[in-house]
Design a protein around this motif. Sequence first.
Motif, mmCIF file in Angstrom:
data_model
loop_
_atom_site.group_PDB
_atom_site.id
_atom_site.type_symbol
_atom_site.label_atom_id
_atom_site.label_comp_id
_atom_site.label_asym_id
_atom_site.label_seq_id
_atom_site.Cartn_x
_atom_site.Cartn_y
_atom_site.Cartn_z
ATOM 1 N N UNK A 89 0.887 -1.327 0.088
ATOM 2 C CA UNK A 89 0.116 -0.036 0.177
ATOM 3 C C UNK A 89 0.779 1.207 -0.147
ATOM 4 N N UNK A 90 2.084 1.376 1.332
ATOM 5 C CA UNK A 90 3.121 2.840 0.677
ATOM 6 C C UNK A 90 3.540 2.238 -0.338
ATOM 7 N N UNK A 91 3.863 1.707 -1.487
ATOM 8 C CA UNK A 91 5.002 1.871 -2.574
ATOM 9 C C UNK A 91 3.386 2.131 -3.448
ATOM 10 N N UNK A 92 2.441 1.770 -3.630
ATOM 11 C CA UNK A 92 1.519 1.914 -4.215
ATOM 12 C C UNK A 92 1.253 3.641 -3.975
ATOM 13 N N UNK A 93 0.916 4.388 -2.935
ATOM 14 C CA UNK A 93 0.514 4.862 -2.186
ATOM 15 C C UNK A 93 1.857 6.176 -3.018
ATOM 16 N N UNK A 94 3.147 6.117 -2.856
ATOM 17 C CA UNK A 94 4.159 6.949 -3.466
ATOM 18 C C UNK A 94 4.430 6.357 -5.169
ATOM 19 N N UNK A 95 3.922 5.288 -5.332
ATOM 20 C CA UNK A 95 4.069 5.595 -6.855
ATOM 21 C C UNK A 95 3.309 6.568 -7.759
ATOM 22 N N UNK A 96 2.034 6.302 -6.900
ATOM 23 C CA UNK A 96 0.957 7.087 -7.706
ATOM 24 C C UNK A 96 1.009 8.222 -7.205
ATOM 25 N N UNK A 97 1.351 8.810 -6.516
ATOM 26 C CA UNK A 97 2.281 10.610 -6.247
ATOM 27 C C UNK A 97 2.835 10.777 -6.735
ATOM 28 N N UNK A 103 1.813 14.254 -13.918
ATOM 29 C CA UNK A 103 1.919 14.192 -15.062
ATOM 30 C C UNK A 103 0.961 15.827 -15.243
ATOM 31 N N UNK A 104 1.264 16.444 -13.516
ATOM 32 C CA UNK A 104 0.718 18.109 -13.467
ATOM 33 C C UNK A 104 2.151 18.498 -13.546
ATOM 34 N N UNK A 105 3.246 18.059 -13.048
ATOM 35 C CA UNK A 105 4.364 18.881 -13.855
ATOM 36 C C UNK A 105 3.957 18.876 -15.406
ATOM 37 N N UNK A 106 4.043 18.102 -16.089
ATOM 38 C CA UNK A 106 4.006 18.216 -17.673
ATOM 39 C C UNK A 106 2.840 18.729 -18.534
ATOM 40 N N UNK A 107 1.175 19.105 -17.864
ATOM 41 C CA UNK A 107 0.369 19.556 -17.867
ATOM 42 C C UNK A 107 1.131 20.737 -18.115
ATOM 43 N N UNK A 108 1.233 21.358 -16.827
ATOM 44 C CA UNK A 108 1.785 23.119 -16.730
ATOM 45 C C UNK A 108 2.564 23.093 -17.639
ATOM 46 N N UNK A 109 3.677 22.226 -17.463
ATOM 47 C CA UNK A 109 4.903 23.013 -18.940
ATOM 48 C C UNK A 109 4.263 22.887 -19.963
ATOM 49 N N UNK A 110 2.969 21.901 -21.192
ATOM 50 C CA UNK A 110 2.168 21.576 -22.169
ATOM 51 C C UNK A 110 1.990 23.150 -21.971
#
Length: 141
Positions: A89-97, A103-110
């Motif tokens: 669960x911790x690995x999944x949460x860290x991966x999702x984060x 994705x947020x960074x790339x969306x902002x840059x685009x």
Amino acid sequence: MTHTPGNGRAEQAARIAAKPWYRQLYVQVLVAIVIGIVLGWRWPDLATDMEPIGTTFITAMKMLIGPIVFLTIIGGIAGVADLKKVGRTGIKALTYFQVGTVVALLTGLVAINVFRLGEGVHADPSTLQTSGDASQYIETG
């Protein structure tokens, strides 16, 4: 009438599930949104006077989000008996984060490179006239 163990729980769950429609949270939220729209449309002065209530509510929600998320995660981890599941669960949460952040960074840059915000504005800051509190901060800045 015989009483079977667990029957009381089933009855209680049925009573909770059979709430009237007007007691459902999503219905109350939708009604509040409609009331807010009508209030702003028909009586805008009253709606403006009620702004501190909305601001206080939003501030309270922002203040409560952190502890609610923290306690939810702690409760979820404490409720898991298998430590391997906690690790997964911790690995999944860290991966999702991490994925969400990228994705947020790339969306902002685009977005900034596609829409080119501010391009074509040829303003000379020395010729801008400021007044009120802004001029005080601009001069000291």
